[in-house]
Design a protein around this motif. Sequence first.
Motif: not given
Length: 708
Positions: A224-238
């Motif tokens: 979940i934490y990693v996804n909060t990082i990558v989703e700062e790039f755009d909503p569909h990067t996960s």
Amino acid sequence: MRRNRIYLVTLLIFAMVSCGFAKKSFDDPEKDKTLVDLISYVLGRWHFDPQDIDDDFSENVYNDFIEAVDPMKRYFLASDIEEFEVYKDKIDDEIKEPGVKFFNAVHTRLEKRMQQAKKFQDELLAMPFDFTIDETIDRDYEKMPFAENKEALKERWRKELKFSTLANYDIKLEIEQNKKKEDKAYTIKDAVVLEKEARESTEKTYIEFFDLMDDLERKDWFSIYVNTIVEEFDPHTSYLAPEDKDRFDMSMSGTLEGIGARLQKRTEGAKIFEVISGGPAWRSKKIEAGDIILKVAQEGEEPVDIVGMRLDDAVKLIKGPKGTKVTLTMKKVDGSIDVITIKRDLVEIEETYAKSAVVKKNDRTFGVINLPKFYVDFQDYNNRNAASDVKKEIERLKKEGMEGLVIDLRNNGGGSLKTVVDMAGFFIKDGPIVQVKSSIDGKEVLRDEDSRIQWDGPLVILVNELSASASEILAAALQDYKRAVVIGSKQTYGKGTVQNVVDLNRFIKGSDTNVGALKLTTQKFYRIDGGSTQLEGVKSDVVVVDKYSFIDIGEKDQENPLPWDRIDPAEYDVWDGYIGYEETIEKSKARMQNNAQLKLIEENAKWIRKRRDDNEYPLNYATYKKEADADEEYAKRFKALSDYDTKLVFVSLPYEELLMKKDSSLQRKRKAWHDDLAKDVYVEEAINVLSDIQINNIKKQKRAVVKG
């Protein structure tokens, strides 16, 4: 061959990253740090629009992660948040020089606070609730501050538990009153007994909730934490953890290898809540919904007790390669214990796939194809995929004398880019379908280069606010060609980006640890007229209101969406096979403007939005009941929505009729679908439009000569 280049982007990413490893090492012995380092490296170099990882980025990650783990603000105290805030501008530093201090601090405190919440629940549900007190609960969690101390947090939990119990109490009282109506001699349980039963129901719900939360391991929270990082790039990067990657592949292909059953976690084992039609469990006729799996044994091995086991871990034991056997010790619905051996097989999830129906209107025959997603087998495109299935359904419908076709893309969230390009080619002679701009490969025009036309008759595309990505490509292309009339929401979802799935394990040498994959946005797609579907989506030719019309659910309502833009249009010729195309659209608009069913749908949609925006609820039963009764009375006016009858009759194709004779489950599913279609005002209008569209027979005859 140029169109094939775009499908090699993933391989290009792999090659470029591998080449870069001479300068970058990912050999940190701590897996968490390695993962953060690797993901930030890949994102920084191959995301379509890389972000600056700075203090602003750090603050966004901080806020999003706190919200992700405690969205209802019922675990952390204000003092916890104050402690965490020292990391607010340091997460970017932890990403650049891999560290996980922020995550560790939040995760450790979260586990402590969850144990505290369990104690609150035990204490509060041990005592009766007084439903005569005039008090309310505010459930606007976004605006709510964190509790100042444990007493305030416990009070917050008290109101949440009381609210749940109040709802249970109301249901139980209504059941009692109905029994009294049926049997005048029946004695209704008193308020004290009903309150106790309602509390017990609430307690059971929360025990199951905390049981599921206990199943979450550190790695799950870290994902979940990693996804909060990558989703700062755009909503569909996960980020896809290993189990999530397996589920993603399954959802895209519509297949899995196993016994063909869906499971739920229960304290006494893994409960089967659905047996998938056609799968091994279904074929065995020995397993049914409600059975509970207690033990699992692989072929030639001792059984493993799965009672109390994480559901994901139990599923891993039950699933397995096609052809292997698994033995299940099961508690049957009737309470008996049975030991059943099943040979695993490839299981097709039928509801993933395209399905079609024939519909008659007066003396004319039309076809409807429902496509839930643009599915594909990433390992072998020639296996079952959305394009090949739709092609088969078109041919079958043509044999039934189809004069017009509806393709229903409502709620279709997208999928494979290649399948939508192939599918669009079924309806035009040849030409561009979509333009793709890559961060690596520049602009590419994906074309239909096959001059054959699968269907050259009237065509309608149905869309709504949840039609996204590949759905928008198909709708946009056929709209730009003026090949189809698009009926639906004011605009579709607005997802104009393309993702590639990158296996992160390829970049770590000499490690047996599976670190998962990254779904990475590397491209944006554009209509052949040059405009992006990003944010703006596809605007319907005939706009009709629906239940989503007043709810914020599109790309523009997500966090960190990429912007809309425009590029040069591709060269294409508008379809010349219709007469009075614009007039047909205007006739449809006029019908829809005066449609009583749509006016009622609009009123219902506005009412739903109003109720969603109301976050304060009474905890006094008399007030609660008064408001509930008023809502119920108002809702009666919307009963007519489900009573609507288009007078259209839908039937399955002959091949499906044969299948249904052997499969009662498929028969039930198709009947339910046909019943829904018969009440569907949008499908009704699609058929009306097909009836109105006039074909340019001179052009059609010329095309027939070319095809011949």
